[in-house]
Scaffold this active site. Structure first.
Site, PDB file in Angstrom:
ATOM      1  N   HIS A   7     -32.954  16.721  -5.923  1.00 27.99           N
ATOM      2  CA  HIS A   7     -33.237  17.747  -4.915  1.00 27.99           C
ATOM      3  C   HIS A   7     -33.858  17.075  -3.685  1.00 27.99           C
ATOM      4  CE1 HIS A   7     -34.612  21.541  -3.183  1.00 27.99           C
ATOM      5  NE2 HIS A   7     -35.776  20.947  -2.957  1.00 27.99           N
TER       6      HIS A   7
ATOM      7  N   GLY B 143       0.792  -1.231   0.000  1.00 27.39           N
ATOM      8  CA  GLY B 143       0.000   0.000   0.000  1.00 27.39           C
ATOM      9  C   GLY B 143       0.814   1.266   0.000  1.00 27.39           C
TER      10      GLY B 143
END
Length: 465
Positions: free
Chosen positions: A444, A39
């Site tokens: 929305h 990593g």
């Protein structure tokens, strides 16, 4: 002596994504990593642990300051040991995930320090000193970067710390001085400020976040100042002296003037990062880094046949996602496919509060290039979801070509903008106009409506403000 189609030196985001792609394309692949876990800096001591602490510290501050107003009666108590344990658990899970992906894609992991030993040759030195040599048709350098140093400021990770040390402090400092007003310094400064430290940022330039759109940078500085940050801009650090109890930091105005000394429990040196090429054996294949330590590339090819380079150790922004894209493109070119990275559409994010997210050109870039442009801007104060969530700081700014309306750059400061910048990355990748976003229906109530309203503003028909 093992033989491979590809040997990758470094298992950070660039390296391990390159390895995955190589495995997918049927190339016999090995990846070399000197850490005990895969990593790279990002997963072990960079992006991931810092975001774990940023999230936890933000939740702590919200619970401390905002819960009562929302009708939640609670008084949180900091458990720093558990916060650090939570960070470690996240890192452990993700590094194990990378190890699984190596197995899944039939990538051999070679544990140890890798170096090039001549054309097509790589040597791996294990922790016990034993060395093994491997042959590779292609060698990919993905060794990343390390914290940059500063004369007169000796990092001991006791009192004078770098980004790695700042992720593992044993206590909340009463006072913390951060050298450098870039991404790393502001993010880690935010962590410890939220947990109770008094934070002072000392920056050589007369502004924070160099390279970021100036309007956005100034807005973030004002916000952080309201939160309790102190800024010493245009200041050159001349030395730091550590003791068992703290640090004495000396700096002077860049423009000239009297020196100042400030005392703190800890000093964080965060002036950027430098490419990591130590002991890599570049000389054995005739590669010479530039004065910054960067290895030059031409579509990821170095000057040495069969040797490629990606990520922080070569040109471009030092970002994990840039390295990932380069890793994929590099391997695809090795496999005779059309690997490509669009460097005009690489986003950048600062995970402070409010967040900053950007992609493309800044206003300063466009002015310097003499490009005529239009601006559309929309404040989160006028966004319904941000309003009900009490997250109204910030705005979205869209820059579009004055003649073609093509989107040239987008700069946001506000809630969750790190998750929203991707919409504009997709739009820009497809050479969209601001009108394309303005006429796309958005749900929305969401914060993402601010993206549409800002696009509407380019042609002057913003509807919600």
């Amino acid at each position: 002596m093992a033989e491979y189609d590809v040997v990758i030196i470094g298992a950070g985001p660039g390296g391990y994504n390159a390895a995955i792609r190589a495995g997918q394309l049927g190339l016999k692949t090995a990846i070399i990593e000197k850490r005990a876990t895969l990593g790279g800096t990002c997963l072990n001591v960079g992006c991931i642990p810092s975001k774990a602490l940023l999230h936890a510290s933000e939740m702590f501050e919200i619970a401390s300051k905002d819960f009562a107003g929302m009708g939640i009666d609670a008084k949180p108590k900091l458990n720093l040991k558990q916060m650090m344990a939570n960070k470690a658990e996240s890192v452990d899970a993700l590094t194990k995930g990378v190890a699984f992906l190596m197995k899944k894609n039939k990538v051999e992991v070679l544990s140890g320090t890798g170096r090039i030993a001549g054309p097509g040759k790589v040597v791996v030195k294990a922790a016990d000193g034993a060395e093994t040599e491997h042959q590779a048709k292609n060698i990919v350098i993905a060794t990343g970067s390390e914290p940059a140093g500063l004369p007169g400021v000796a990092v001991d990770n006791q009192r004078i710390i770098d980004s790695t040390g700042a992720l593992a402090l044993p206590e909340v400092p009463k006072s913390l001085v951060v050298i450098g007003a870039g991404v790393i310094g502001l993010e880690l400064g935010s962590v410890w400020r939220r947990l109770g430290a008094e934070v002072t940022v000392v920056e050589y330039l007369d502004r924070i976040l160099p390279g970021t759109d100036l309007e956005v940078a100034n807005a973030l500085q004002k916000s952080l100042t309201r939160q309790g940050f102190q800024f010493k801009l245009g200041a050159k650090v001349t030395g730091a002296k550590a003791s068992k109890s703290g640090v004495e930091l000396t700096f002077e105005p860049v423009a000239g003037g009297e020196a100042e000394t400030i005392s703190a429990d800890y000093v964080l040196l965060a002036i950027g990062r430098r490419p990591y090429t130590e002991g890599l054996g570049l000389e054995t294949v005739g590669i010479t880094p530039d004065k910054r330590g960067m290895i030059a590339n031409d579509h990821y090819k170095t000057s040495a046949p069969g040797v490629w380079v990606i990520g922080d150790v070569t040109s471009g922004p030092m970002l994990a996602h840039k390295a990932e894209d380069e890793g994929v493109a590099c391997i695809e070119l090795i496999a005779a496919k059309a690997g490509h990275v669009n460097y005009d559409v690489i986003p950048g994010v600062i995970y402070t509060y409010p967040e900053v997210a950007v992609v493309g050109k800044t206003e300063e870039d466009l002015k310097a290039a003499g490009v005529a442009y239009k601006v559309g801007k929309f404040p989160f104060l006028a966004n319904s979801r941000a309003k009900v969530n009490h997250e109204t700081e910030g705005f979205v700014k869209v820059l579009a070509d004055a003649k073609t309306d093509r989107i040239l750059g987008v700069h946001m400061i506000g809630p969750s903008v790190s998750e929203m910048i991707g919409e504009y990355c997709v739009a820009m990748e497809f050479a969209a106009a601001s009108e394309d976003v303005a006429r796309t229906c958005h749900p929305h109530p969401t914060r993402s409506e601010a993206l549409r309203q800002a696009a509407m503003g380019v042609e002057g028909w913003t509807m919600q403000a």
